[in-house]
Write a protein that holds these residues in place. Structure first.
Motif, PDB file in Angstrom:
ATOM      1  N   GLY A 130      46.256  51.781  35.606  1.00 43.98           N
ATOM      2  CA  GLY A 130      46.396  52.431  36.902  1.00 43.98           C
ATOM      3  C   GLY A 130      46.220  51.484  38.069  1.00 43.98           C
ATOM      4  O   GLY A 130      45.851  51.893  39.175  1.00 43.98           O
ATOM      5  N   SER A 131      46.510  50.199  37.867  1.00 46.27           N
ATOM      6  CA  SER A 131      46.221  49.199  38.898  1.00 46.27           C
ATOM      7  C   SER A 131      47.283  49.172  39.992  1.00 46.27           C
ATOM      8  O   SER A 131      48.450  49.494  39.770  1.00 46.27           O
ATOM      9  CB  SER A 131      46.124  47.803  38.272  1.00 46.27           C
ATOM     10  OG  SER A 131      47.406  47.324  37.915  1.00 46.27           O
ATOM     11  N   ALA A 132      46.851  48.731  41.171  1.00 46.35           N
ATOM     12  CA  ALA A 132      47.769  48.483  42.291  1.00 46.35           C
ATOM     13  C   ALA A 132      48.197  47.028  42.314  1.00 46.35           C
ATOM     14  O   ALA A 132      48.969  46.614  43.172  1.00 46.35           O
ATOM     15  CB  ALA A 132      47.073  48.827  43.606  1.00 46.35           C
ATOM     16  N   THR A 133      47.712  46.256  41.363  1.00 41.99           N
ATOM     17  CA  THR A 133      47.746  44.794  41.439  1.00 41.99           C
ATOM     18  C   THR A 133      48.646  44.154  40.386  1.00 41.99           C
ATOM     19  O   THR A 133      48.896  44.718  39.327  1.00 41.99           O
ATOM     20  CB  THR A 133      46.331  44.248  41.233  1.00 41.99           C
ATOM     21  OG1 THR A 133      45.855  44.711  39.952  1.00 41.99           O
ATOM     22  CG2 THR A 133      45.386  44.757  42.311  1.00 41.99           C
ATOM     23  N   THR A 134      49.101  42.927  40.700  1.00 42.41           N
ATOM     24  CA  THR A 134      49.791  42.085  39.720  1.00 42.41           C
ATOM     25  C   THR A 134      49.382  40.647  40.000  1.00 42.41           C
ATOM     26  O   THR A 134      50.210  39.797  40.335  1.00 42.41           O
ATOM     27  CB  THR A 134      51.323  42.251  39.811  1.00 42.41           C
ATOM     28  OG1 THR A 134      51.659  43.641  39.823  1.00 42.41           O
ATOM     29  CG2 THR A 134      52.019  41.611  38.608  1.00 42.41           C
ATOM     30  N   ASP A 135      48.087  40.369  39.879  1.00 43.37           N
ATOM     31  CA  ASP A 135      47.593  39.032  40.215  1.00 43.37           C
ATOM     32  C   ASP A 135      47.036  38.275  39.016  1.00 43.37           C
ATOM     33  O   ASP A 135      46.362  37.251  39.177  1.00 43.37           O
ATOM     34  CB  ASP A 135      46.559  39.104  41.339  1.00 43.37           C
ATOM     35  CG  ASP A 135      45.198  39.644  40.909  1.00 43.37           C
ATOM     36  OD1 ASP A 135      45.092  40.170  39.778  1.00 43.37           O
ATOM     37  OD2 ASP A 135      44.236  39.538  41.702  1.00 43.37           O
ATOM     38  N   GLY A 136      47.306  38.775  37.802  1.00 43.42           N
ATOM     39  CA  GLY A 136      46.855  38.064  36.611  1.00 43.42           C
ATOM     40  C   GLY A 136      45.347  38.001  36.455  1.00 43.42           C
ATOM     41  O   GLY A 136      44.835  37.221  35.645  1.00 43.42           O
ATOM     42  N   GLY A 137      44.631  38.809  37.238  1.00 48.47           N
ATOM     43  CA  GLY A 137      43.172  38.764  37.201  1.00 48.47           C
ATOM     44  C   GLY A 137      42.577  37.654  38.048  1.00 48.47           C
ATOM     45  O   GLY A 137      41.368  37.418  38.000  1.00 48.47           O
ATOM     46  N   ALA A 138      43.410  36.978  38.861  1.00 49.02           N
ATOM     47  CA  ALA A 138      42.907  35.863  39.668  1.00 49.02           C
ATOM     48  C   ALA A 138      41.828  36.325  40.643  1.00 49.02           C
ATOM     49  O   ALA A 138      40.809  35.649  40.837  1.00 49.02           O
ATOM     50  CB  ALA A 138      44.061  35.200  40.422  1.00 49.02           C
ATOM     51  N   GLY A 139      42.042  37.485  41.262  1.00 52.60           N
ATOM     52  CA  GLY A 139      41.037  37.999  42.189  1.00 52.60           C
ATOM     53  C   GLY A 139      39.724  38.284  41.481  1.00 52.60           C
ATOM     54  O   GLY A 139      38.644  37.943  41.985  1.00 52.60           O
ATOM     55  N   MET A 140      39.809  38.918  40.322  1.00 47.61           N
ATOM     56  CA  MET A 140      38.619  39.219  39.523  1.00 47.61           C
ATOM     57  C   MET A 140      37.859  37.937  39.192  1.00 47.61           C
ATOM     58  O   MET A 140      36.622  37.865  39.333  1.00 47.61           O
ATOM     59  CB  MET A 140      39.027  39.935  38.234  1.00 47.61           C
ATOM     60  CG  MET A 140      37.900  40.133  37.244  1.00 47.61           C
ATOM     61  SD  MET A 140      38.499  40.694  35.627  1.00 47.61           S
ATOM     62  CE  MET A 140      39.308  39.204  35.010  1.00 47.61           C
ATOM     63  N   LEU A 141      38.586  36.922  38.736  1.00 56.15           N
ATOM     64  CA  LEU A 141      37.954  35.658  38.371  1.00 56.15           C
ATOM     65  C   LEU A 141      37.303  35.011  39.591  1.00 56.15           C
ATOM     66  O   LEU A 141      36.218  34.424  39.495  1.00 56.15           O
ATOM     67  CB  LEU A 141      38.987  34.720  37.749  1.00 56.15           C
ATOM     68  CG  LEU A 141      39.552  35.160  36.385  1.00 56.15           C
ATOM     69  CD1 LEU A 141      40.738  34.280  35.991  1.00 56.15           C
ATOM     70  CD2 LEU A 141      38.481  35.102  35.310  1.00 56.15           C
ATOM     71  N   SER A 142      37.950  35.129  40.757  1.00 59.57           N
ATOM     72  CA  SER A 142      37.379  34.563  41.983  1.00 59.57           C
ATOM     73  C   SER A 142      36.049  35.221  42.318  1.00 59.57           C
ATOM     74  O   SER A 142      35.085  34.547  42.708  1.00 59.57           O
ATOM     75  CB  SER A 142      38.354  34.752  43.156  1.00 59.57           C
ATOM     76  OG  SER A 142      39.547  34.032  42.940  1.00 59.57           O
ATOM     77  N   ALA A 143      35.982  36.540  42.167  1.00 64.85           N
ATOM     78  CA  ALA A 143      34.734  37.255  42.458  1.00 64.85           C
ATOM     79  C   ALA A 143      33.621  36.846  41.513  1.00 64.85           C
ATOM     80  O   ALA A 143      32.433  36.985  41.841  1.00 64.85           O
ATOM     81  CB  ALA A 143      34.970  38.758  42.368  1.00 64.85           C
ATOM     82  N   LEU A 144      33.990  36.338  40.353  1.00 67.20           N
ATOM     83  CA  LEU A 144      33.001  35.934  39.347  1.00 67.20           C
ATOM     84  C   LEU A 144      32.699  34.438  39.399  1.00 67.20           C
ATOM     85  O   LEU A 144      31.973  33.926  38.546  1.00 67.20           O
ATOM     86  CB  LEU A 144      33.500  36.331  37.957  1.00 67.20           C
ATOM     87  CG  LEU A 144      33.529  37.838  37.705  1.00 67.20           C
ATOM     88  CD1 LEU A 144      34.323  38.159  36.435  1.00 67.20           C
ATOM     89  CD2 LEU A 144      32.122  38.405  37.602  1.00 67.20           C
ATOM     90  N   GLY A 145      33.263  33.741  40.399  1.00 65.43           N
ATOM     91  CA  GLY A 145      32.893  32.335  40.603  1.00 65.43           C
ATOM     92  C   GLY A 145      33.987  31.312  40.415  1.00 65.43           C
ATOM     93  O   GLY A 145      33.753  30.118  40.660  1.00 65.43           O
ATOM     94  N   ALA A 146      35.179  31.712  39.987  1.00 67.36           N
ATOM     95  CA  ALA A 146      36.276  30.750  39.831  1.00 67.36           C
ATOM     96  C   ALA A 146      36.853  30.380  41.199  1.00 67.36           C
ATOM     97  O   ALA A 146      36.711  31.131  42.172  1.00 67.36           O
ATOM     98  CB  ALA A 146      37.373  31.346  38.951  1.00 67.36           C
TER      99      ALA A 146
END
Length: 372
Positions: A130-146
């Motif tokens: 149900g996502s609005a996104t197509t960023d490969g999880g890059a945003g998620m990884l950034s929030a976790l320190g990447a």
């Protein structure tokens, strides 16, 4: 009697479905013992299903898909957390009629995972869909320190489209707690990250992506995986081809990079919700969802419930808003019979508007057919 149904999307939550079915059944057999276990397959509604099963609801403030602050929830019981990416990064978080296929970010989903870690979770079931996104999880990884940097050493902007400018990926700053957590990627899709069956091509149009957007996103995600090879080695490309990498706009890919193990969403959720002991106590199982169709047979909640019930020798009937499966297909899925709202009220608009009342009447039919 066990009622283990998913939501009727746009009409009733899974909890409401269970309540309405119970009401209808008890009109036929007033003292009927009914156990309810609302279920979900990892998509939207997963946290609500966990809370209904006894998990504690935790609210946190995180970034929505356009960066705006939203209130999102995860569920916690002892050291197990259920995190639903749609709570932070789902289509429902966008303003009505607004899509942002190139710019929507999963940053808030990473913040939800971090909140679960802060709450002491040692096992995290990460439901994606149900996502609005197509960023490969890059945003998620950034929030976790990447860190994801362009050629000038500046962070690339949010969203999948911006990954075309990615020059360097640095995952050394990822939250160290992730290494000691059992992260389970729960999804009902097994698409790879890119290509004809990848996240942009298959799911991008649902998020407002034009054909040009789809092509741009596919190229950007392929480039993302290529750059990540420099940071984590060949497994970056291997993960891009793995089942589930393309889930929820490619957030599955990001989860695999974090060490997640992929499992069909409904299987994970049935385990987490305690379905097996409830099934043992049941004489008949009622499952269902808004539309019983071909998609149902490919990993959706009713198919998972029916498969588990059949393996235990329990009879299953289904309720739904719309039925688009012939009896033979239902039988192969382990469903004895299906009842649709449209059997009671042919007008679809009325079914959607008055779903609860009509479902109660439908449940009466189930009761008369199977309990008397």
């Amino acid at each position: 009697m066990l009622v283990a149904a998913d939501k009727f999307k746009g009409s009733l939550t899974a909890v409401q479905v269970a309540e309405r079915v119970t009401t209808g059944l008890r009109r036929v057999v007033p003292d009927l013992e009914v156990e309810t276990l609302p279920v979900a397959d990892g998509g939207d509604g997963t946290v609500d299903a966990a809370v209904a099963a006894g998990f504690e609801r935790r609210e946190v403030r995180v970034a929505g898909p356009l960066g705006q602050e939203v209130s999102a929830a995860f569920a916690l019981r002892e050291s197990t957390a259920v995190v639903e990416m749609a709570e932070a990064s789902g289509l429902q978080r966008l303003p009505a009629g607004v899509f942002a296929p190139l710019a929507a970010t999963t940053y808030g989903s990473g913040e939800l995972l971090r909140a679960a870690l802060d709450a002491g979770a040692r096992t995290i079931v990460f439901g994606v869909g149900g996502s609005a996104t197509t960023d490969g999880g890059a945003g998620m990884l950034s929030a976790l320190g990447a860190r994801f940097l362009d050629a000038e050493g500046e962070p690339v902007p949010p969203g999948g489209g911006a990954l075309a400018a990615l020059a360097r990926a640095d995952l050394s700053g990822l939250d160290r707690r992730l290494a000691s957590v059992d992260l389970v990627l729960a999804s009902d899709v097994d698409n790879p990250l890119t290509g004809p069956l990848g996240a942009p091509a298959v799911y991008g149009p649902q998020k407002g992506a034009s054909p040009n957007d789809v092509a741009a996103l596919d190229a950007a995600l392929a480039h993302f995986a290529k750059v990540l090879e420099s940071a984590v080695g060949e497994r970056a490309s291997e993960f891009a081809l793995a089942p589930g990498a393309g889930a929820a706009g490619g957030i599955g890919y990001g989860a695999l990079l974090l060490g997640a193990r992929f499992r069909p969403g409904i299987e994970v959720m049935l385990d987490v919700l305690g379905f097996a002991p409830a099934l043992e106590r049941a004489s008949l199982v009622i499952t269902g969802e808004g539309s019983l169709d071909e998609q149902t047979l490919h990993g959706k909640a009713p198919a998972g419930v029916a498969a588990a019930a059949r393996a235990a020798g329990k009879e299953v009937v289904a309720v739904c808003g719309r039925l688009a499966l012939p009896p033979a297909a239902l039988g192969r899925a382990g469903i004895r019979r299906a009842y649709a709202l449209t059997d009671v009220e042919p007008d679809v608009a009325t079914c959607i508007a008055e779903a609860g009342d009509i479902l109660e009447r439908l449940a009466e039919r189930v009761g008369r057919d199977f309990l008397l």
